[in-house]
Design a protein around this motif. Structure first.
Motif, short mmCIF file in Angstrom:
data_model
loop_
_atom_site.label_atom_id
_atom_site.label_comp_id
_atom_site.label_asym_id
_atom_site.label_seq_id
_atom_site.Cartn_x
_atom_site.Cartn_y
_atom_site.Cartn_z
N GLN A 71 35.61 -27.07 -16.44
CA GLN A 71 35.86 -28.44 -15.98
C GLN A 71 34.69 -29.37 -16.27
O GLN A 71 34.88 -30.58 -16.44
CB GLN A 71 36.21 -28.43 -14.50
CG GLN A 71 37.59 -27.83 -14.22
CD GLN A 71 38.00 -27.91 -12.77
OE1 GLN A 71 37.85 -28.94 -12.12
NE2 GLN A 71 38.52 -26.81 -12.24
N ILE A 72 33.49 -28.82 -16.33
CA ILE A 72 32.33 -29.64 -16.72
C ILE A 72 32.48 -30.07 -18.18
O ILE A 72 32.31 -31.24 -18.54
CB ILE A 72 31.02 -28.84 -16.53
CG1 ILE A 72 30.74 -28.63 -15.03
CG2 ILE A 72 29.85 -29.57 -17.19
CD1 ILE A 72 29.66 -27.60 -14.75
N ILE A 73 32.84 -29.12 -19.04
CA ILE A 73 32.99 -29.40 -20.47
C ILE A 73 34.15 -30.37 -20.72
O ILE A 73 34.05 -31.25 -21.58
CB ILE A 73 33.21 -28.08 -21.26
CG1 ILE A 73 31.96 -27.19 -21.14
CG2 ILE A 73 33.52 -28.37 -22.72
CD1 ILE A 73 32.18 -25.76 -21.62
N GLU A 74 35.24 -30.20 -19.96
CA GLU A 74 36.45 -30.99 -20.20
C GLU A 74 36.59 -32.18 -19.24
O GLU A 74 37.69 -32.69 -19.05
CB GLU A 74 37.68 -30.08 -20.10
CG GLU A 74 37.73 -29.02 -21.19
CD GLU A 74 38.99 -28.18 -21.16
OE1 GLU A 74 39.73 -28.26 -20.15
OE2 GLU A 74 39.24 -27.45 -22.13
N LYS A 75 35.48 -32.62 -18.69
CA LYS A 75 35.52 -33.71 -17.71
C LYS A 75 36.23 -34.95 -18.27
O LYS A 75 37.06 -35.56 -17.58
CB LYS A 75 34.08 -34.07 -17.30
CG LYS A 75 33.97 -35.26 -16.35
CD LYS A 75 32.54 -35.44 -15.89
CE LYS A 75 31.61 -35.84 -17.02
NZ LYS A 75 31.81 -37.26 -17.45
N LEU A 79 40.43 -36.46 -17.56
CA LEU A 79 40.76 -37.81 -17.09
C LEU A 79 42.00 -38.36 -17.80
O LEU A 79 42.71 -39.21 -17.25
CB LEU A 79 39.57 -38.73 -17.33
CG LEU A 79 39.61 -40.13 -16.70
CD1 LEU A 79 39.73 -40.03 -15.18
CD2 LEU A 79 38.36 -40.91 -17.07
N ILE A 80 42.31 -37.83 -18.97
CA ILE A 80 43.44 -38.33 -19.77
C ILE A 80 44.77 -37.77 -19.27
O ILE A 80 45.79 -38.47 -19.31
CB ILE A 80 43.24 -37.96 -21.25
CG1 ILE A 80 41.96 -38.62 -21.79
CG2 ILE A 80 44.44 -38.35 -22.10
CD1 ILE A 80 41.56 -38.13 -23.17
N MET A 81 44.77 -36.53 -18.77
CA MET A 81 46.02 -35.86 -18.41
C MET A 81 46.34 -36.03 -16.93
O MET A 81 45.47 -35.89 -16.07
CB MET A 81 45.93 -34.37 -18.76
CG MET A 81 45.73 -34.09 -20.25
SD MET A 81 45.80 -32.33 -20.65
CE MET A 81 44.25 -31.76 -19.92
N LYS A 82 47.62 -36.31 -16.64
CA LYS A 82 48.05 -36.51 -15.26
C LYS A 82 47.77 -35.26 -14.41
O LYS A 82 47.40 -35.36 -13.25
CB LYS A 82 49.55 -36.83 -15.22
CG LYS A 82 49.90 -38.20 -15.75
CD LYS A 82 51.40 -38.44 -15.68
CE LYS A 82 51.77 -39.80 -16.26
NZ LYS A 82 53.23 -40.02 -16.25
N LEU A 89 35.62 -33.85 -10.81
CA LEU A 89 34.68 -34.40 -11.81
C LEU A 89 35.20 -35.69 -12.46
O LEU A 89 34.46 -36.68 -12.50
CB LEU A 89 34.33 -33.35 -12.86
CG LEU A 89 33.42 -32.21 -12.36
CD1 LEU A 89 33.24 -31.17 -13.44
CD2 LEU A 89 32.07 -32.76 -11.93
N PRO A 90 36.41 -35.72 -13.00
CA PRO A 90 36.87 -36.97 -13.62
C PRO A 90 37.00 -38.14 -12.63
O PRO A 90 36.84 -39.30 -13.02
CB PRO A 90 38.23 -36.61 -14.23
CG PRO A 90 38.63 -35.34 -13.59
CD PRO A 90 37.38 -34.63 -13.23
N LYS A 201 47.93 -35.68 -25.78
CA LYS A 201 47.14 -36.87 -25.44
C LYS A 201 45.66 -36.53 -25.36
O LYS A 201 44.80 -37.34 -25.72
CB LYS A 201 47.61 -37.45 -24.09
CG LYS A 201 48.92 -38.21 -24.16
CD LYS A 201 49.13 -39.07 -22.92
CE LYS A 201 49.22 -38.26 -21.65
NZ LYS A 201 49.53 -39.08 -20.46
N ALA A 202 45.36 -35.31 -24.88
CA ALA A 202 43.97 -34.88 -24.75
C ALA A 202 43.43 -34.27 -26.04
O ALA A 202 42.25 -33.92 -26.12
CB ALA A 202 43.85 -33.88 -23.60
N GLY A 203 44.32 -34.10 -27.04
CA GLY A 203 43.89 -33.54 -28.32
C GLY A 203 43.84 -32.03 -28.36
O GLY A 203 43.15 -31.45 -29.20
N PHE A 204 44.56 -31.36 -27.44
CA PHE A 204 44.56 -29.90 -27.39
C PHE A 204 45.73 -29.33 -28.19
O PHE A 204 46.84 -29.87 -28.19
CB PHE A 204 44.66 -29.41 -25.95
CG PHE A 204 43.44 -29.70 -25.11
CD1 PHE A 204 42.19 -29.87 -25.69
CD2 PHE A 204 43.54 -29.81 -23.74
CE1 PHE A 204 41.07 -30.14 -24.93
CE2 PHE A 204 42.42 -30.09 -22.95
CZ PHE A 204 41.19 -30.25 -23.55
#
Length: 300
Positions: A71-75, A79-82, A89-90, A201-204
């Motif tokens: 969650q630190i890396i993907e902070k 924030l982009i995903m519901k 963190l976000p 949306k998050a680019g995954f």
């Protein structure tokens, strides 16, 4: 006034606990502990309750650390995903420094506790944290193969219990690893199907070839079949000291067929409803199969 302060403090403490639970994904951590305990019980004749307790606590810290680092890396992408935008963190409810402190403390504590059982258990715990944090997480926006990498730390807990009990990684632990390894694919691809638009949306890239189509479902069906075959193979006594009775193999096969049914339905409908049923049936599968294995072991 005093009662208002007490109430505010209570609400504040509840919020802190809630954020801590979200950061470390307590529910997921407990499910991993369940897998580790099942693996331990499959390996022993007499329960060492101290070892079992250390395995449970160490495993909990290990998964909590991985989730916190993730969650630190993907902070920013959270924030982009519901589904993830309300995480601590976000939203800014928790600072990165606090989260990092928790992650580091969990890593040190978890690996120290697992090392107190034996060095191999700690080694596999360290491998799990490293792969999840340093390989799987960075690969998610790059390639769908991230699911393959993520399946490795996801499959370690089941066999970790066996290693904790025996101080050996052999044929038996390998089979436990493979069962949970192949299970990861239909489970997480079902989630990837449900969250495909959000992940985009998050680019995954979480589905095979990054596409939400019948080709992805064919992969789900293929890996489900492999999972069933590996799960019932101990009936052939090819997996060393880990083996199951024929009736247990039939129960496991039926559970797998139930899961496969929703995979086939998803292939026909390509509907989120069937993807959700597949995901839920996969959770049922891995939970009940581990229980059935343990019951079978103690009925030998």
């Amino acid at each position: 006034m005093e009662s208002t302060v007490i109430t505010d403090n209570k609400i504040s403490m509840q919020a802190i606990i809630s954020d801590f639970k979200q950061l470390t994904k307590v529910g997921l951590s407990l499910s991993v502990v369940f897998s580790s305990v099942a693996g331990y019980l499959l390996a022993i004749d007499v329960v060492n309750y101290f070892t079992l307790l250390m395995l449970a606590i160490g495993g909990f810290f290990m998964v909590g650390a991985s989730n916190a680092f993730n969650q630190i890396i993907e902070k920013d992408t959270d924030l982009i995903m519901k589904r993830t935008q309300n995480r601590p963190l976000p939203t800014g409810r928790m600072s990165v420094n606090v989260a990092l402190t928790i992650a580091i403390l969990f890593t040190i504590s978890g690996l120290s506790i697992l090392y107190s059982i034996n060095a191999k258990t700690a080694l596999f715990g360290a491998i799990s944290i490293f792969l999840y944090t340093s390989v799987y997480t960075p690969l998610k926006p790059v390639t769908p193969l991230s699911v393959f990498v993520g399946a490795i730390p996801g499959a370690i807990p089941f066999m970790l219990g066996w290693v904790a009990a025996t101080n050996e990684f052999g044929l038996e632990a390998g089979f436990l690893f493979m069962i949970q390894f192949f299970w990861q694919f239909p489970h997480f691809w079902a989630i990837g199907w449900l969250q495909h638009e959000e992940y985009q949306k998050a680019g995954f890239n979480m589905l095979p070839m990054g596409q939400k189509n019948k080709g992805a479902v064919k992969q789900i069906i293929f890996y489900t079949v492999i999972m069933i075959l590996v799960s019932i193979s101990p009936v052939l006594k090819l997996s060393g000291a880990f083996y199951i009775h024929p009736i247990t193999a039939v129960i496991v096969a039926l559970l797998g067929i139930y899961m496969l049914y929703f995979g086939v339905k998803l292939h026909k409908s390509e509907d989120n409803i069937d993807a959700r049923k597949l995901m839920l049936s996969s959770v049922l599968y891995i939970t009940v199969v581990q229980i059935v294995y343990v019951v079978d072991k103690f009925l030998h």
